[in-house]
Design an enzyme around this catalytic site. Structure first.
Site, PDB file in Angstrom:
ATOM      1  N   CYS A  98      68.584  91.671  40.668  1.00  0.00           N
ATOM      2  CA  CYS A  98      68.169  90.629  41.617  1.00  0.00           C
ATOM      3  C   CYS A  98      68.955  89.343  41.345  1.00  0.00           C
ATOM      4  CB  CYS A  98      66.676  90.368  41.477  1.00  0.00           C
ATOM      5  SG  CYS A  98      66.072  88.990  42.497  1.00  0.00           S
ATOM      6  N   CYS A 106      63.803  82.455  39.498  1.00  0.00           N
ATOM      7  CA  CYS A 106      62.454  82.972  39.733  1.00  0.00           C
ATOM      8  C   CYS A 106      61.828  83.436  38.424  1.00  0.00           C
ATOM      9  CB  CYS A 106      62.517  84.117  40.730  1.00  0.00           C
ATOM     10  SG  CYS A 106      60.969  85.030  40.924  1.00  0.00           S
ATOM     11  N   TYR A 239      33.511  96.209  36.696  1.00  0.00           N
ATOM     12  CA  TYR A 239      34.684  95.615  37.353  1.00  0.00           C
ATOM     13  C   TYR A 239      35.198  96.631  38.360  1.00  0.00           C
ATOM     14  CZ  TYR A 239      34.327  93.133  32.885  1.00  0.00           C
ATOM     15  OH  TYR A 239      33.867  92.463  31.775  1.00  0.00           O
ATOM     16  N   ASP A 304      37.307  98.327  34.052  1.00  0.00           N
ATOM     17  CA  ASP A 304      38.626  97.971  34.580  1.00  0.00           C
ATOM     18  C   ASP A 304      38.687  96.451  34.722  1.00  0.00           C
ATOM     19  OD1 ASP A 304      41.119  97.951  35.709  1.00  0.00           O
ATOM     20  OD2 ASP A 304      40.518  98.845  37.614  1.00  0.00           O
ATOM     21  N   CYS A 331      45.106  95.930  31.674  1.00  0.00           N
ATOM     22  CA  CYS A 331      46.427  95.437  32.060  1.00  0.00           C
ATOM     23  C   CYS A 331      47.000  94.491  31.019  1.00  0.00           C
ATOM     24  CB  CYS A 331      46.368  94.756  33.420  1.00  0.00           C
ATOM     25  SG  CYS A 331      45.211  93.387  33.492  1.00  0.00           S
TER      26      CYS A 331
END
Length: 377
Positions: A98, A106, A239, A304, A331
């Protein structure tokens, strides 16, 4: 957009002495660390016998680079910086696909300068280190590729840009409110449907749904195959979002079993009630809801949580219900490790772990952990 995927720009904080922003230093880059950077040390200076720690982005372990300091004052425990010149590159370094990836550009991707297979090796190292340091666990970790992206890009089924005048759009710099104008984000892919195992689930237009197209299927397959829900069992889905796991747990436990969902979003609860009509749905903070419910035993639990993890109150409320197994979808490996340590305090051990590359080109990694009671507990 995933409820986990974004990070708010950092807040300005009071300076702790003279600023060193803009300085350049030559360093040899050390190990990868949690958060999308590597650790390096500057040459020792007055009052600093070991050398200042700098968290360096856009670098790889073992490289010799020039780092430009982006955050740091005399009183800070560590500084942050970008590798702006690479003098001795790693064999795993590649050209970023990118044009908006790199120092000062970014901030959405951390690892575009790393070959894809090695990105997963670095993520596995981070997961191992977090589990070892925060939970005292020595676990063999392999981060698996997940079908649905195109060589690590075109996987974000929902994308959010910063609107700019004249219909232009941009993305924010790392830890900043500043915006870089872009034509497109290379991670953006086609919008996905919400069909899993042939079942279409109801999801609000702005509701939470995994952004990698391969995520729902692989997460569901992992959770269900590890929990092995049986007819007549009771399950608690925390969750729960719109009820992805609960929908198929309900099928497995049947009419003689029960499924209870807890979710903080009122909108998601409304969708969950449509997706899992036979389940009991509770809207509200998970810890507060559990504290207000009877601590009756349950057979199975799915958690979760968002990036900060479930935390002590929720983990203890789960352990108090003595499930035969709990599947934890995480995560953030540091939050997972902290919560696994709390489970261990209450007689539960890590039985299995799976790490999935649901966020290629970034430092993020999704883990699924199975915890079960210790023998004799």
């Amino acid at each position: 957009m995933s409820r986990r995927a974004g990070r708010r720009p950092s807040r300005p904080r009071a300076a702790r002495g003279a600023s060193h922003v803009g300085e350049r230093h030559d360093v040899v880059v050390g190990p990868v660390a949690h958060g999308g950077h590597c650790v390096a040390r500057l040459e020792p200076g007055p009052g600093d016998e070991r050398g200042r720690v700098v968290f360096v982005r856009h670098a790889l372990p073992g490289e010799r680079v020039t780092v430009r300091i982006t955050e740091g004052t005399d009183g800070d425990r560590f500084w942050r910086g970008d590798a702006v010149v690479v003098h001795e590159p790693s064999p795993h370094r590649v050209a970023a696909p990118c044009p908006y990836a790199g120092p000062g550009l970014c901030g959405g991707c951390d690892l575009q300068h790393v070959e894809l297979a090695h990105q997963r090796e670095l993520k596995a190292e981070v997961v191992r280190e977090q589990l070892r340091r925060l939970a005292g666990l020595d676990v063999d970790v392999e981060v698996e590729a997940v079908p649905g992206d195109v060589d690590g890009v075109r996987w974000r089924t929902r994308q959010r840009y910063v609107p700019l005048p004249g219909g232009r759009r941009g993305m924010r710099q790392h830890r900043s409110h500043d915006v870089v104008e872009v034509d497109e984000c290379l991670l953006e892919g086609p919008a996905s449907d919400h069909v899993v195992r042939g079942v279409e689930l109801s999801v609000a237009a702005d509701g939470f749904w995994q952004v990698h197209p391969g995520a729902p299927e692989i997460l569901l397959d992992t959770v269900l195959s590890w929990l092995e829900p049986a007819e007549g069992e009771s399950a608690l889905d925390l969750y729960a979002g719109v009820g992805l796991f609960a929908r198929f747990l309900a099928d497995a436990v049947g009419s003689t079993g029960s499924v209870t969902l807890v979710e903080g979003s009122e909108s998601a609860c409304q969708q969950a009630a449509l997706n899992v009509p036979d389940a009991t749905v509770h809207a509200g903070d998970v810890g507060e809801v559990l504290a207000g419910l009877p601590a009756d035993p349950v057979d199975l639990v799915v958690l979760d949580p968002p990036r900060e993890g479930a935390r002590r109150a929720v983990v203890e409320a789960v352990a108090a219900r003595r499930p035969r197994a709990a599947a934890y979808v995480a995560c953030d490996p540091a939050a997972l490790a902290r919560d696994l340590a709390i489970f261990a305090e209450h007689g539960y051990r890590l039985e299995r772990l799976r790490a999935l590359d649901l966020f290629p080109m970034t430092h993020h990694v999704e883990c699924v952990a199975l915890v079960v009671p210790d023998a004799g507990s």
